[in-house]
Write a protein that holds these residues in place. Structure first.
Motif, PDB file in Angstrom:
ATOM      1  N   SER A  15       0.831  -1.211   0.000  1.00 22.31           N
ATOM      2  CA  SER A  15       0.000   0.000   0.000  1.00 22.31           C
ATOM      3  C   SER A  15       0.865   1.261   0.000  1.00 22.31           C
ATOM      4  O   SER A  15       0.508   2.267  -0.627  1.00 22.31           O
ATOM      5  CB  SER A  15      -0.963   0.000   1.194  1.00 22.31           C
ATOM      6  OG  SER A  15      -0.264  -0.113   2.416  1.00 22.31           O
ATOM      7  N   ALA A  16       2.011   1.209   0.687  1.00 24.39           N
ATOM      8  CA  ALA A  16       2.947   2.343   0.656  1.00 24.39           C
ATOM      9  C   ALA A  16       3.459   2.556  -0.774  1.00 24.39           C
ATOM     10  O   ALA A  16       3.594   3.702  -1.238  1.00 24.39           O
ATOM     11  CB  ALA A  16       4.111   2.097   1.604  1.00 24.39           C
ATOM     12  N   ALA A  17       3.719   1.452  -1.470  1.00 24.05           N
ATOM     13  CA  ALA A  17       4.142   1.544  -2.871  1.00 24.05           C
ATOM     14  C   ALA A  17       3.042   2.168  -3.722  1.00 24.05           C
ATOM     15  O   ALA A  17       3.312   2.994  -4.611  1.00 24.05           O
ATOM     16  CB  ALA A  17       4.498   0.155  -3.402  1.00 24.05           C
ATOM     17  N   CYS A  18       1.793   1.791  -3.443  1.00 19.69           N
ATOM     18  CA  CYS A  18       0.655   2.344  -4.187  1.00 19.69           C
ATOM     19  C   CYS A  18       0.511   3.845  -3.950  1.00 19.69           C
ATOM     20  O   CYS A  18       0.234   4.613  -4.883  1.00 19.69           O
ATOM     21  CB  CYS A  18      -0.635   1.631  -3.785  1.00 19.69           C
ATOM     22  SG  CYS A  18      -0.762  -0.064  -4.390  1.00 19.69           S
ATOM     23  N   VAL A  19       0.698   4.267  -2.705  1.00 19.75           N
ATOM     24  CA  VAL A  19       0.603   5.691  -2.373  1.00 19.75           C
ATOM     25  C   VAL A  19       1.702   6.468  -3.101  1.00 19.75           C
ATOM     26  O   VAL A  19       1.464   7.579  -3.606  1.00 19.75           O
ATOM     27  CB  VAL A  19       0.690   5.911  -0.844  1.00 19.75           C
ATOM     28  CG1 VAL A  19       0.876   7.388  -0.504  1.00 19.75           C
ATOM     29  CG2 VAL A  19      -0.565   5.377  -0.167  1.00 19.75           C
TER      30      VAL A  19
ATOM     31  N   LEU B 126      -4.737   1.498   4.079  1.00 20.76           N
ATOM     32  CA  LEU B 126      -4.031   0.275   4.468  1.00 20.76           C
ATOM     33  C   LEU B 126      -2.554   0.529   4.779  1.00 20.76           C
ATOM     34  O   LEU B 126      -1.864  -0.361   5.278  1.00 20.76           O
ATOM     35  CB  LEU B 126      -4.166  -0.786   3.373  1.00 20.76           C
ATOM     36  CG  LEU B 126      -5.600  -1.274   3.123  1.00 20.76           C
ATOM     37  CD1 LEU B 126      -5.629  -2.282   1.989  1.00 20.76           C
ATOM     38  CD2 LEU B 126      -6.201  -1.888   4.384  1.00 20.76           C
ATOM     39  N   VAL B 127      -2.077   1.740   4.501  1.00 17.00           N
ATOM     40  CA  VAL B 127      -0.709   2.113   4.879  1.00 17.00           C
ATOM     41  C   VAL B 127      -0.530   1.998   6.394  1.00 17.00           C
ATOM     42  O   VAL B 127       0.589   1.794   6.885  1.00 17.00           O
ATOM     43  CB  VAL B 127      -0.399   3.557   4.404  1.00 17.00           C
ATOM     44  CG1 VAL B 127       0.952   4.017   4.905  1.00 17.00           C
ATOM     45  CG2 VAL B 127      -0.433   3.631   2.887  1.00 17.00           C
ATOM     46  N   MET B 128      -1.632   2.082   7.141  1.00 14.81           N
ATOM     47  CA  MET B 128      -1.569   1.962   8.600  1.00 14.81           C
ATOM     48  C   MET B 128      -0.973   0.633   9.053  1.00 14.81           C
ATOM     49  O   MET B 128      -0.470   0.517  10.167  1.00 14.81           O
ATOM     50  CB  MET B 128      -2.965   2.149   9.205  1.00 14.81           C
ATOM     51  CG  MET B 128      -3.492   3.566   9.126  1.00 14.81           C
ATOM     52  SD  MET B 128      -5.036   3.842  10.046  1.00 14.81           S
ATOM     53  CE  MET B 128      -6.213   3.005   8.982  1.00 14.81           C
TER      54      MET B 128
ATOM     55  N   ARG C 293      -5.448  -2.675  -7.190  1.00 13.18           N
ATOM     56  CA  ARG C 293      -6.680  -3.471  -7.254  1.00 13.18           C
ATOM     57  C   ARG C 293      -6.659  -4.677  -6.321  1.00 13.18           C
ATOM     58  O   ARG C 293      -7.672  -5.000  -5.681  1.00 13.18           O
ATOM     59  CB  ARG C 293      -6.892  -3.923  -8.711  1.00 13.18           C
ATOM     60  CG  ARG C 293      -8.124  -4.784  -8.941  1.00 13.18           C
ATOM     61  CD  ARG C 293      -8.314  -5.070 -10.425  1.00 13.18           C
ATOM     62  NE  ARG C 293      -9.396  -6.006 -10.617  1.00 13.18           N
ATOM     63  CZ  ARG C 293      -9.243  -7.315 -10.738  1.00 13.18           C
ATOM     64  NH1 ARG C 293      -8.025  -7.839 -10.700  1.00 13.18           N
ATOM     65  NH2 ARG C 293     -10.271  -8.109 -10.898  1.00 13.18           N
ATOM     66  N   ILE C 294      -5.505  -5.353  -6.212  1.00 14.93           N
ATOM     67  CA  ILE C 294      -5.489  -6.629  -5.492  1.00 14.93           C
ATOM     68  C   ILE C 294      -5.098  -6.519  -4.020  1.00 14.93           C
ATOM     69  O   ILE C 294      -5.427  -7.417  -3.233  1.00 14.93           O
ATOM     70  CB  ILE C 294      -4.564  -7.654  -6.190  1.00 14.93           C
ATOM     71  CG1 ILE C 294      -3.105  -7.178  -6.182  1.00 14.93           C
ATOM     72  CG2 ILE C 294      -5.046  -7.944  -7.583  1.00 14.93           C
ATOM     73  CD1 ILE C 294      -2.128  -8.178  -6.770  1.00 14.93           C
ATOM     74  N   VAL C 295      -4.409  -5.432  -3.625  1.00 18.01           N
ATOM     75  CA  VAL C 295      -3.960  -5.322  -2.231  1.00 18.01           C
ATOM     76  C   VAL C 295      -5.117  -5.421  -1.227  1.00 18.01           C
ATOM     77  O   VAL C 295      -5.018  -6.161  -0.237  1.00 18.01           O
ATOM     78  CB  VAL C 295      -3.151  -4.022  -2.003  1.00 18.01           C
ATOM     79  CG1 VAL C 295      -2.936  -3.755  -0.516  1.00 18.01           C
ATOM     80  CG2 VAL C 295      -1.796  -4.127  -2.700  1.00 18.01           C
ATOM     81  N   PRO C 296      -6.245  -4.716  -1.431  1.00 18.62           N
ATOM     82  CA  PRO C 296      -7.350  -4.838  -0.471  1.00 18.62           C
ATOM     83  C   PRO C 296      -7.930  -6.253  -0.397  1.00 18.62           C
ATOM     84  O   PRO C 296      -8.444  -6.659   0.650  1.00 18.62           O
ATOM     85  CB  PRO C 296      -8.394  -3.847  -1.002  1.00 18.62           C
ATOM     86  CG  PRO C 296      -7.597  -2.838  -1.749  1.00 18.62           C
ATOM     87  CD  PRO C 296      -6.522  -3.649  -2.418  1.00 18.62           C
ATOM     88  N   ALA C 297      -7.840  -7.005  -1.499  1.00 19.84           N
ATOM     89  CA  ALA C 297      -8.331  -8.378  -1.490  1.00 19.84           C
ATOM     90  C   ALA C 297      -7.476  -9.265  -0.590  1.00 19.84           C
ATOM     91  O   ALA C 297      -7.965 -10.252  -0.023  1.00 19.84           O
ATOM     92  CB  ALA C 297      -8.364  -8.941  -2.912  1.00 19.84           C
TER      93      ALA C 297
END
Length: 290
Positions: A94-98, A179-181, A128-132
């Motif tokens: 998620s950090a990568a996504c941010v 999700l970075v949390m 797309r897939i990280v939250p899954a």
């Protein structure tokens, strides 16, 4: 208004060759991240069923949980390995996504969070897939919490429902910045490790406190605030491009205030705990939050 009828919304991503070309011409951290996205796309990640990701994650976590506990159910090394693996994978992804979001205009032509507000889809297949993955963790945690009591069950169920909703509605990428949390959960899971020295335990505790403050008190509320401001700005200037109904912003605001207040509540308790440790009123090895 946003189309909520497509459970596995599959956006149009740049092709793998486009990602490869960008990676070869981009410097700093962006290049390896784009290479990672290119690899995922070459494996078909842009079309993976999120329900399959849910099932696969749950299965993998059950295996990790089994390997991480002895026959008496005691944690090996004092670490909850399934939670640690989830936190590391989701926190770093998620950090990568941010970070990629910060370069969204260069990658896709329009910046974040305006892309999300206009329902242009996830920036990359990773978004797309990280939250899954967290959806799968929530399902695993739900089974695991059945013997731990109502509070644990409620927490796991709430996480499962929220992640399930955004995944099923094709809006999984909208929750990725939150999700970075999970980054702060990584050192937290190491504070009771029995295989590292006392000085490293202290280091883990300090890392937890610092990461909790930076990520949960500074970064995530800042991302949330920017999203709210961008929503109102887009409605004022180009209302026809906003795909969410207006009442959606009130849901974002209410939930944001609730979770940020909850994080502040735990941060205050964390500060008081640090004060007790520094004054000698509490053992440095005590990691229980009271």
């Amino acid at each position: 208004s946003v189309n909520l009828s497509a459970p596995n919304f599959i956006p149009s991503f740049p092709s793998a060759c486009v990602w490869s070309a960008m990676a070869s011409t981009t410097g700093s951290l962006l290049a390896p991240l784009i290479s990672l996205v290119s690899l995922l796309d070459s494996l078909g990640a842009s079309t993976w069923s999120l329900r399959i990701v849910l099932a696969a994650t749950t299965a993998v976590l059950f295996v990790i949980h089994k390997a991480g506990t002895d026959r008496h159910g005691k944690k090996r090394g004092g670490v909850t390995w399934d939670a640690l693996v989830h936190a590391f994978v989701v926190g770093s992804a998620s950090a990568a996504c941010v970070y990629l979001d910060a370069h969204a205009k260069d990658i896709a032509g329009s910046p974040e969070p305006f892309r999300t507000i206009r329902c242009e889809g996830p920036l990359t297949s990773l978004h797309r897939i990280v939250p899954a993955v967290t959806w799968g963790y929530a399902l695993f945690d739900l089974f695991d919490s059945l013997t731990l009591g109502p509070a644990y069950i409620a927490h796991s169920l709430a996480l499962f429902v929220v992640m399930g909703l955004v995944c099923e509605l094709g809006q999984s990428h909208t929750i990725v910045p939150m999700l970075v949390m999970e980054i702060s959960t990584v050192p937290l899971n190491l504070t009771q490790a029995t295989f590292i020295s006392k000085s490293n335990i202290v280091l883990a505790q300090i890392s937890f406190a610092l990461s909790f403050f930076v990520v949960r008190i500074l970064v995530v509320p800042w991302i949330w605030y920017n999203w709210v401001v961008a929503f109102y700005e887009e409605e004022r200037i180009e209302k026809e491009k906003v795909c969410f109904p207006h009442f959606f912003i009130y849901i974002v605001i209410v939930f944001g205030i609730f979770f940020h207040s909850l994080n502040m509540f735990w941060f205050i308790k964390l500060i008081k705990k640090i004060q007790r440790k520094l004054s000698g009123k509490e053992s440095i090895n005590n990691t229980k939050m009271e």
